[in-house]
Design a protein around this motif. Structure first.
Motif, PDB file in Angstrom:
ATOM      1  N   GLY A   6       1.395  -1.522  -0.324  1.00 53.67           N
ATOM      2  CA  GLY A   6      -0.355  -0.086  -0.248  1.00 53.67           C
ATOM      3  C   GLY A   6       0.543   1.474   0.224  1.00 53.67           C
ATOM      4  O   GLY A   6       1.959   1.526   0.313  1.00 53.67           O
ATOM      5  N   LYS A   7       0.082   2.368  -0.087  1.00 53.30           N
ATOM      6  CA  LYS A   7       0.722   3.773  -0.675  1.00 53.30           C
ATOM      7  C   LYS A   7       1.288   4.248   1.641  1.00 53.30           C
ATOM      8  O   LYS A   7      -0.111   4.021   1.466  1.00 53.30           O
ATOM      9  CB  LYS A   7       0.166   5.071  -0.873  1.00 53.30           C
ATOM     10  N   TRP A   8       2.329   4.615   1.484  1.00 49.62           N
ATOM     11  CA  TRP A   8       2.653   5.468   2.979  1.00 49.62           C
ATOM     12  C   TRP A   8       1.800   7.232   3.007  1.00 49.62           C
ATOM     13  O   TRP A   8       1.768   7.700   1.730  1.00 49.62           O
ATOM     14  CB  TRP A   8       4.143   5.651   2.903  1.00 49.62           C
ATOM     15  N   LYS A   9       1.386   7.012   3.635  1.00 46.63           N
ATOM     16  CA  LYS A   9       0.729   8.102   4.249  1.00 46.63           C
ATOM     17  C   LYS A   9       1.562   8.766   4.975  1.00 46.63           C
ATOM     18  O   LYS A   9       1.517   8.592   6.322  1.00 46.63           O
ATOM     19  CB  LYS A   9      -0.933   8.353   4.590  1.00 46.63           C
ATOM     20  N   GLU A  10       1.415  10.639   5.429  1.00 46.58           N
ATOM     21  CA  GLU A  10       2.206  11.181   6.771  1.00 46.58           C
ATOM     22  C   GLU A  10       1.015  11.844   7.235  1.00 46.58           C
ATOM     23  O   GLU A  10      -0.494  12.321   5.963  1.00 46.58           O
ATOM     24  CB  GLU A  10       2.892  12.523   5.310  1.00 46.58           C
ATOM     25  N   LYS A  11       1.234  12.411   8.266  1.00 45.61           N
ATOM     26  CA  LYS A  11       0.502  12.952   9.015  1.00 45.61           C
ATOM     27  C   LYS A  11       0.988  13.820   9.853  1.00 45.61           C
ATOM     28  O   LYS A  11       1.778  13.030  10.589  1.00 45.61           O
ATOM     29  CB  LYS A  11      -0.612  11.807  10.432  1.00 45.61           C
ATOM     30  N   VAL A  12       0.598  15.111   9.887  1.00 41.86           N
ATOM     31  CA  VAL A  12       0.846  16.128  11.119  1.00 41.86           C
ATOM     32  C   VAL A  12       0.710  15.222  12.353  1.00 41.86           C
ATOM     33  O   VAL A  12      -0.254  15.695  12.596  1.00 41.86           O
ATOM     34  CB  VAL A  12       1.582  17.286  10.366  1.00 41.86           C
ATOM     35  N   LEU A  13       1.952  15.290  13.065  1.00 42.48           N
ATOM     36  CA  LEU A  13       0.873  15.181  14.972  1.00 42.48           C
ATOM     37  C   LEU A  13       1.135  16.831  15.518  1.00 42.48           C
ATOM     38  O   LEU A  13       0.927  16.631  16.715  1.00 42.48           O
ATOM     39  CB  LEU A  13       2.364  13.923  15.177  1.00 42.48           C
ATOM     40  N   TYR A  14       2.209  16.949  15.033  1.00 41.20           N
ATOM     41  CA  TYR A  14       1.709  18.402  15.427  1.00 41.20           C
ATOM     42  C   TYR A  14       2.984  20.110  15.136  1.00 41.20           C
ATOM     43  O   TYR A  14       3.885  19.032  14.377  1.00 41.20           O
ATOM     44  CB  TYR A  14       3.187  18.584  16.671  1.00 41.20           C
ATOM     45  N   SER A  15       2.575  20.888  15.095  1.00 39.68           N
ATOM     46  CA  SER A  15       3.288  22.143  14.168  1.00 39.68           C
ATOM     47  C   SER A  15       3.426  23.351  15.047  1.00 39.68           C
ATOM     48  O   SER A  15       3.088  23.905  16.540  1.00 39.68           O
ATOM     49  CB  SER A  15       2.259  22.522  13.660  1.00 39.68           C
ATOM     50  N   PHE A  16       5.406  23.203  14.919  1.00 42.27           N
ATOM     51  CA  PHE A  16       5.399  24.097  16.440  1.00 42.27           C
ATOM     52  C   PHE A  16       5.022  25.711  16.054  1.00 42.27           C
ATOM     53  O   PHE A  16       5.119  26.024  15.023  1.00 42.27           O
ATOM     54  CB  PHE A  16       6.399  23.799  16.537  1.00 42.27           C
ATOM     55  N   LYS A  17       4.861  26.442  16.834  1.00 40.14           N
ATOM     56  CA  LYS A  17       4.149  27.633  16.792  1.00 40.14           C
ATOM     57  C   LYS A  17       5.493  28.732  17.652  1.00 40.14           C
ATOM     58  O   LYS A  17       5.622  30.579  17.210  1.00 40.14           O
ATOM     59  CB  LYS A  17       2.600  28.524  17.658  1.00 40.14           C
ATOM     60  N   GLY A  18       6.701  28.541  17.912  1.00 38.15           N
ATOM     61  CA  GLY A  18       7.550  28.852  17.806  1.00 38.15           C
ATOM     62  C   GLY A  18       6.254  30.771  19.275  1.00 38.15           C
ATOM     63  O   GLY A  18       5.706  30.286  20.365  1.00 38.15           O
ATOM     64  N   VAL A  19       7.949  31.681  19.799  1.00 39.44           N
ATOM     65  CA  VAL A  19       6.749  32.344  20.958  1.00 39.44           C
ATOM     66  C   VAL A  19       6.186  33.858  19.766  1.00 39.44           C
ATOM     67  O   VAL A  19       6.680  34.102  19.502  1.00 39.44           O
ATOM     68  CB  VAL A  19       7.687  32.645  21.841  1.00 39.44           C
ATOM     69  N   LYS A  20       4.867  33.429  20.832  1.00 45.34           N
ATOM     70  CA  LYS A  20       4.008  34.651  19.978  1.00 45.34           C
ATOM     71  C   LYS A  20       3.678  35.872  20.668  1.00 45.34           C
ATOM     72  O   LYS A  20       4.806  36.097  21.476  1.00 45.34           O
ATOM     73  CB  LYS A  20       2.764  34.735  20.477  1.00 45.34           C
ATOM     74  N   SER A  21       3.637  36.833  19.720  1.00 40.53           N
ATOM     75  CA  SER A  21       4.038  38.398  19.883  1.00 40.53           C
ATOM     76  C   SER A  21       3.627  38.859  21.370  1.00 40.53           C
ATOM     77  O   SER A  21       2.526  38.453  21.514  1.00 40.53           O
ATOM     78  CB  SER A  21       3.683  38.853  19.217  1.00 40.53           C
ATOM     79  N   GLY A  22       3.866  39.248  22.352  1.00 42.89           N
ATOM     80  CA  GLY A  22       2.775  39.572  23.568  1.00 42.89           C
ATOM     81  C   GLY A  22       3.187  38.432  24.401  1.00 42.89           C
ATOM     82  O   GLY A  22       2.687  38.580  25.532  1.00 42.89           O
TER      83      GLY A  22
END
Length: 242
Positions: free
Chosen positions: A1-17
Motif C-alpha cells: 500500500g501507499k505510505w501516508k503522512e500525518k502531521v502530529l504537531y506544528s510548532f508555533k514559537g513564541v507569539k507576540s506579547g
C-alpha cells in the motif's frame, strides 16, 4: 500500500506579547516512552528572553525539551508539553534529541551554554512531591582538550556510560568522549576516548554514535577522508575501539 503522512504537531514559537511558547526549529531525533509518547528538542523557541538566544523561525529563545502525548481518543490531537525551557545559563540550542535511562530520566546535549561551548545535561523525571523535570549539568565543555559545541546526541554503552562526539578538541578536528556515572553521587568523570586528526582520519563529527556488541563505536564526519573533489575532504565513516 501507499505510505501516508500525518502531521502530529506544528510548532508555533513564541507569539507576540507572550513570554513563553512551544518551541521552534526542531533538529534532533525523537525517542518514545513505554506509553508511546514522543520526546525531543527544539533548537530555538521556548521564551522571548532578549539578548540570550534570539533567532529562529517563529520565535526567539534557547530551545526546549518537549513531550508529545497521544490523543485521548481516536482522531484526536496530540498534546505538547515543554518539559524544560533552556535560558542560556543552563544550556542553549540543542541540535540533537534526548535518550532515556532505565529510570525514565532524560539525557542530551546543548550546543551552547553559559561558557558558549556547550554542555551535557540530565533531566530527572518528576517523583513524589516534585512535579517538574529537574535539570542537572553533567559536563560543561571548555573549548580545550575536551572539545566544544556538541551537535549530536548521546548513547549509553553496555555498562551505563554516556558516549558522544563534539567538535574541536586537542587536534581541533573533533573528539569522541565518555562520561562515567558517579559511584556515590557527585560529578560524572569525563574522558576523551579519541581525538580525530583530520584528513584521512576524519574531521567535524556532527552525527551520533552507534555501539556494537564488543563496545566498538561507529559514526561519521562531515569532512576529511581521501576525497579530492570536496574542499577539506568529503567525509569518512569511522570506528573507535578500546
Amino acid at each position: 500500500g501507499k505510505w501516508k503522512e500525518k502531521v502530529l504537531y506544528s510548532f508555533k514559537g513564541v507569539k507576540s506579547g507572550q513570554q513563553s511558547g512551544d518551541g521552534a526549529n526542531p533538529n534532533g531525533g525523537l525517542v518514545l516512552d513505554s506509553k508511546g509518547a514522543v520526546y525531543g528538542t527544539t533548537y530555538f523557541g521556548g521564551n522571548n528572553q532578549k539578548g540570550s538566544c534570539e533567532g529562529g523561525v517563529g520565535g526567539t529563545g534557547c530551545g526546549i525539551v518537549f513531550k508529545l502525548s497521544l490523543p485521548g481518543e481516536a482522531g484526536g490531537s496530540w498534546t505538547e508539553k515543554a518539559l524544560h525551557r533552556f535560558d542560556g545559563a543552563d544550556g542553549a540550542n540543542s541540535a540533537a534529541g534526548v535518550i532515556f535511562d532505565g529510570r525514565g530520566n532524560l539525557y542530551g546535549t546543548a550546543s551552547f551554554g553559559p561558557k558558549a561551548f556547550g554542555l551535557i545535561f540530565e533531566l530527572k523525571k518528576p517523583s513524589g512531591s516534585v512535579h517538574s523535570w529537574t535539570e542537572t549539568i553533567l559536563h560543561q565543555f571548555a573549548d580545550g582538550s575536551d572539545g566544544e559545541n556538541p551537535m549530536s546526541g548521546l548513547i549509553f554503552d553496555s555498562i551505563g556510560n554516556l558516549c558522544g562526539t563534539a567538535l574541536d578538541g586537542l587536534s581541533h578536528r573533533g573528539v569522541v568522549f565518555r562520561l562515567r556515572p558517579p559511584k556515590r553521587g557527585g560529578s560524572w568523570p569525563f574522558t576523551v576516548l579519541y581525538n580525530l586528526a583530520g584528513s584521512l582520519d576524519g574531521n567535524h563529527p556532527v552525527a551520533g554514535l552507534v555501539l556494537d556488541s564488543e563496545s566498538n563505536l561507529y559514526s561519521t564526519t562531515q569532512w576529511g577522508g581521501s576525497g579530492q573533489s570536496c574542499q577539506g575532504g568529503c567525509g569518512v565513516v569511522f570506528e573507535v575501539r578500546p
